[in-house]
Design an enzyme around this catalytic site. Structure first.
Site, short mmCIF file in Angstrom:
data_model
loop_
_atom_site.label_atom_id
_atom_site.label_comp_id
_atom_site.label_asym_id
_atom_site.label_seq_id
_atom_site.Cartn_x
_atom_site.Cartn_y
_atom_site.Cartn_z
N GLY A 29 0.80 -1.22 0.00
CA GLY A 29 0.00 0.00 0.00
C GLY A 29 0.84 1.26 0.00
O GLY A 29 2.04 1.25 0.25
N ASP A 143 8.64 13.06 2.82
CA ASP A 143 7.91 13.39 4.04
C ASP A 143 8.66 14.20 5.10
O ASP A 143 9.84 14.50 4.99
CB ASP A 143 7.29 12.14 4.64
CG ASP A 143 5.83 12.39 5.07
OD1 ASP A 143 5.32 13.50 4.85
OD2 ASP A 143 5.22 11.46 5.63
N ARG A 275 -6.31 5.23 11.75
CA ARG A 275 -5.25 4.96 12.72
C ARG A 275 -5.55 5.79 13.95
O ARG A 275 -6.12 6.88 13.85
CB ARG A 275 -3.90 5.38 12.10
CG ARG A 275 -2.70 5.21 13.00
CD ARG A 275 -1.43 5.45 12.19
NE ARG A 275 -1.40 6.74 11.54
CZ ARG A 275 -1.05 7.88 12.14
NH1 ARG A 275 -0.70 7.88 13.41
NH2 ARG A 275 -1.04 9.02 11.47
N ASP A 500 30.93 45.35 0.90
CA ASP A 500 29.58 45.86 1.18
C ASP A 500 29.15 45.33 2.55
O ASP A 500 29.65 44.32 3.03
CB ASP A 500 28.62 45.40 0.09
CG ASP A 500 27.17 45.68 0.42
OD1 ASP A 500 26.87 46.83 0.78
OD2 ASP A 500 26.35 44.75 0.34
N ASP A 502 25.34 45.42 4.29
CA ASP A 502 24.05 44.72 4.37
C ASP A 502 23.92 43.71 3.23
O ASP A 502 24.09 44.04 2.06
CB ASP A 502 22.90 45.72 4.28
CG ASP A 502 22.81 46.59 5.51
OD1 ASP A 502 22.31 46.11 6.54
OD2 ASP A 502 23.27 47.75 5.45
N ASP A 681 26.21 42.41 -2.83
CA ASP A 681 25.07 41.52 -3.08
C ASP A 681 23.97 42.11 -3.94
O ASP A 681 23.12 41.37 -4.41
CB ASP A 681 24.46 41.12 -1.74
CG ASP A 681 23.67 42.24 -1.11
OD1 ASP A 681 22.45 42.11 -0.95
OD2 ASP A 681 24.28 43.28 -0.79
#
Length: 741
Positions: A29, A143, A275, A500, A502, A681
């Site tokens: 199953g 899962d 269940r 840089d 931030d 960035d």
């Protein structure tokens, strides 16, 4: 030749230890059935825990289990200890993730020890499959027990195809945000190329959560995450339709079950199969059936509820209490409405075989399945498929994932006892032709979208996922002793490093003032600046007062306000251009208007610029207001010397003559450098990259298009690279000290 690796918490084979030795039992199953064809016929291996803790086995038995699973079942046993199972599975998975994702917030437990176990076990799974992974492989992870695994694999193997499927609900943002370790789990999932859910509701919840917590937008269900595109989609899991719709057979059904079925032939049978779990809504189901008996006395002695509940997590207080509550409710109903010849509720607390279930399904007029929250609920599909005569009817909770597929069923609110009672009556009294029409439609859908179709669709989508990975340089390749960058740094005599702030040295924070330098960063910059061969330059859009307050005590050159202000160690700030602020009186009221209209946004006013930040605003509202504000500002500034700068969750208005390229030139003109390095960035740093001389080393942090020579994923990576620079400086200093002796 490429292969496919399936990874799940449990293998499709369960190993147990008895007095006679080791026993192996194949699962049936669900997932095992869906992937059976691929696993048996293709070049595949399935990795997971075999069901027995390694500390319960001798070394010889551990070796025997591994060998047997590999040779006879094409499985890789992931060794877990009893403590792992207790802390990771019974702990974090079932005390934290399970209740939260099913909306039982009051049942959630937050324990750092179980979280650490969850991380450790995910790492154990990674270490188990890592040696098997080769270029071109496909890894399909399953899962909630393994949500960190996709990113672990991605970091080591950036070119493989990684899929992830969540078999439980993904909750709404308002629920998910309660989780302490929420960002880590999201980033773990986003390591996959394809993330699958049962329904589009879960897809929508996931995309909304990623946008609100991590700031990543999606385009047609695709999220650009760090180095690759993560696609998100719904793949409703099916059942083995052919198995459940096969011709009736009694050879695998116990005589006890056959006798019971025979004894109920004169009753209208309602079956309930679950269940033992608090998410299934079993107490409310019994109460609703009691209400049905009270409201419709004409069904007394004509109907029976057969409650089949499979034992689950026996010995755990929460589940033992639930079983006790169910028993008390069953006794209450039977005591109030039962007679000497009729007991309205029969309670079976046992595991029932698939063939026996099919027999029960085929002899039940109604399946009553009313979970309070369920990822899919395959029992509903099994019942419909088993009733090949199309004469049964399904009464189903609207909060089960399967409800979105089985719309012809009687759909009810699982909390509304009145609605469930009326639904039972409707199912029992539904005209034959109406019942047949509804079932035929559901059969047609279930037969086409069966579990094999589900697996094929997911894998085909994963295999066809676009190959638009953003190439990033692995950190170890930049910090190896043989890399061009490290050799150039080691041999240089006069270096300049433009950094840089931030998004580069510090990750983005909800508000600008939360991005203060931490102890680690200040120590790193101090060590860099201690090398007499280094000129360390912080080149930032921050105003000079903030830069001075945060970094002024270090021996650094600071270029603030995108190049407007310059401060070298031991000297005062110097304004690099003559400017005025008269334009602010026009711009400020416009920004204030949009700040008032956009909750969570704020204005940051600097010496000669104004910035509107919307990182904490609701994304959909902020996106709309951002476009409106940008259009209004561009219209107003057309005749001014200022321009509109569109940054990362910020819109800034400043003088167009000032940028980081201008600031970099000022520093470069003050000396002769044989090693020039720059890291940034966002778009403002592209001006800096363009200003660096030929032969310089430039590093882009993140995913946008860039002129930089190298690319790293995050501020963690750039700190790692700078840390390696300090090690090289230390090694050189130690060598020089040795030579001088």
């Amino acid at each position: 030749m490429s292969k496919t690796i399936f990874v799940s918490n449990r293998l499709p084979v369960t190993v147990s230890k008895s007095e006679s030795g080791l026993d192996y039992k194949e699962s049936i199953g669900g997932l095992a059935t869906g992937l059976k064809n691929y696993h048996e016929q293709g070049d595949t291996i399935w990795a997971g825990w075999p069901g027995v803790a390694k500390d319960e086995l001798s070394e010889e038995e551990v070796s025997s289990v591994a060998s047997t699973l590999k040779n006879d079942y094409k499985c890789l046993a992931v060794p877990l200890t009893s403590e792992d199972i207790e802390m990771y599975y019974h702990g974090f998975c079932n005390e934290t993730i399970w209740p939260l994702f099913h909306y039982f917030t009051s049942a959630v437990e937050y324990r750092s020890k179980t979280w650490e176990a969850y991380k450790r076990v995910n790492r154990t799974f990674f270490e188990a499959v890592d040696p098997l992974i080769e270029e071109g492989d496909t890894i399909w992870i399953h899962d909630y027990q393994l949500m960190l695994l996709p990113q672990m694999i991605r970091e080591k193997h950036p070119d493989v195809k990684i899929g992830f499927f969540l078999h439980i609900p993904f909750p709404s943002f308002e629920i998910y945000r309660l989780l302490i370790w929420r960002n880590e789990l999201l980033e773990g999932l986003l390591g996959a190329n394809l993330i699958g859910f049962h329904t589009y509701d879960y897809v929508r919840h996931f995309l909304s959560t990623v946008r609100r917590l991590l700031g990543y937008e999606h385009n047609l269900y695709k999220i650009q995450f760090e180095t690759h595109l993560a696609q998100v989609d719904a793949f409703p899991m099916g059942i083995d339709y052919d198995y459940f719709s096969k011709s009736p057979t009694e050879e695998n059904v116990s005589q006890e079950s056959l006798d019971f079925i025979e004894s109920t032939k004169d009753l209208r049978n309602i079956i309930s199969v679950d269940r033992l779990d608090y998410t299934k809504g079993i107490p409310d189901r019994i109460k609703a059936f009691k209400h049905f008996l009270a409201k419709y006395p004409e069904y007394h002695e004509k109907v029976r509820l057969n409650l089949i509940i499979a034992p689950s997590r026996v010995g755990i207080e929460k589940y033992d209490n639930l079983k006790r509550e169910i028993e008390e409710l069953v006794s209450e109903v039977n005591g109030e409405y039962g007679t000497f010849s009729w007991m309205p509720v029969w309670f079976f607390f046992r595991t029932v075989s698939q063939d026996e279930l099919i027999a029960f399904y085929r002899n039940s007029d109604v399946l009553l399945v009313t979970p309070l929250r369920d990822g899919m609920n395959l029992v509903a599909k099994e019942y419909v498929a088993s009733r090949t005569d199309n004469k049964g009817m399904l009464v189903m909770s609207e909060t089960a994932g399967a409800a979105s597929e089985l719309g012809e069923a009687v759909i009810v609110n699982p909390n509304d006892h009145e609605a469930i009672a009326n639904g039972i009556k409707m199912a029992l009294e539904m005209p034959e032709d109406d019942k047949m029409d509804r079932n035929i439609n559901m059969h047609r859908r279930l037969s086409r979208y069966n579990v094999k179709f589900w697996a094929e669709e997911f894998l085909n989508t994963l295999w066809s996922a676009p190959e638009d990975r953003i190439p990033t340089e692995p950190l170890d390749r930049l910090t190896s002793g043989s890399s061009d960058l490290e050799i150039a740094y080691r041999t240089a005599n006069n270096r300049v490093l433009f950094l840089d702030y931030d998004g580069t040295l510090v990750g983005f924070k909800p508000t600008p003032d939360q991005a203060r330098p931490d102890k680690e960063l200040k120590q790193l910059l101090t060590k860099l600046a201690e090398d007499p061969k280094n000129t360390v330059v912080i080149i930032t859009g921050r105003d000079r007062f903030t830069a001075e307050k945060w970094l002024g005590d270090l021996n650094l050159t600071i270029v603030a306000a995108h190049g407007l202000w310059l401060r070298v160690p031991g000297q005062d700030w110097v304004m690099t251009l003559n400017m005025d602020n008269e334009w602010k009186e026009t711009i400020r009221p416009i920004m204030e208007t949009y700040t008032d209209r956009t909750p969570g946004s704020l204005i940051e006013e600097k010496d000669y610029s104004i910035a509107w930040h919307y990182r904490q605003s609701e994304p959909e509202i902020a996106g709309m207001k951002r476009n409106e504000l940008k259009e209004a500002l561009m219209s107003v500034t057309q005749s001014m010397t200022v321009g509109v700068l569109d940054g990362n969750k910020v819109i800034e208005v400043k003088d167009t003559r000032v940028n980081k390229g201008h600031g970099a030139h000022l520093v470069l003109n003050q000396g002769e450098y044989d090693f020039v390095f720059g890291a940034g960035d966002d778009r403002t740093d592209e001006d800096m990259f363009a200003a660096l001389p030929e032969g310089s080393y430039s590093v882009k942090i993140g995913k946008e298009v860039t002129a930089a020579k190298y690319r790293l994923k995050s501020s963690r990576d750039i700190r790692g690279l700078l840390g390696r620079f300090t090690e090289v400086s230390g090694e050189a200093a130690a060598e020089k000290a040795t030579e001088s002796k």
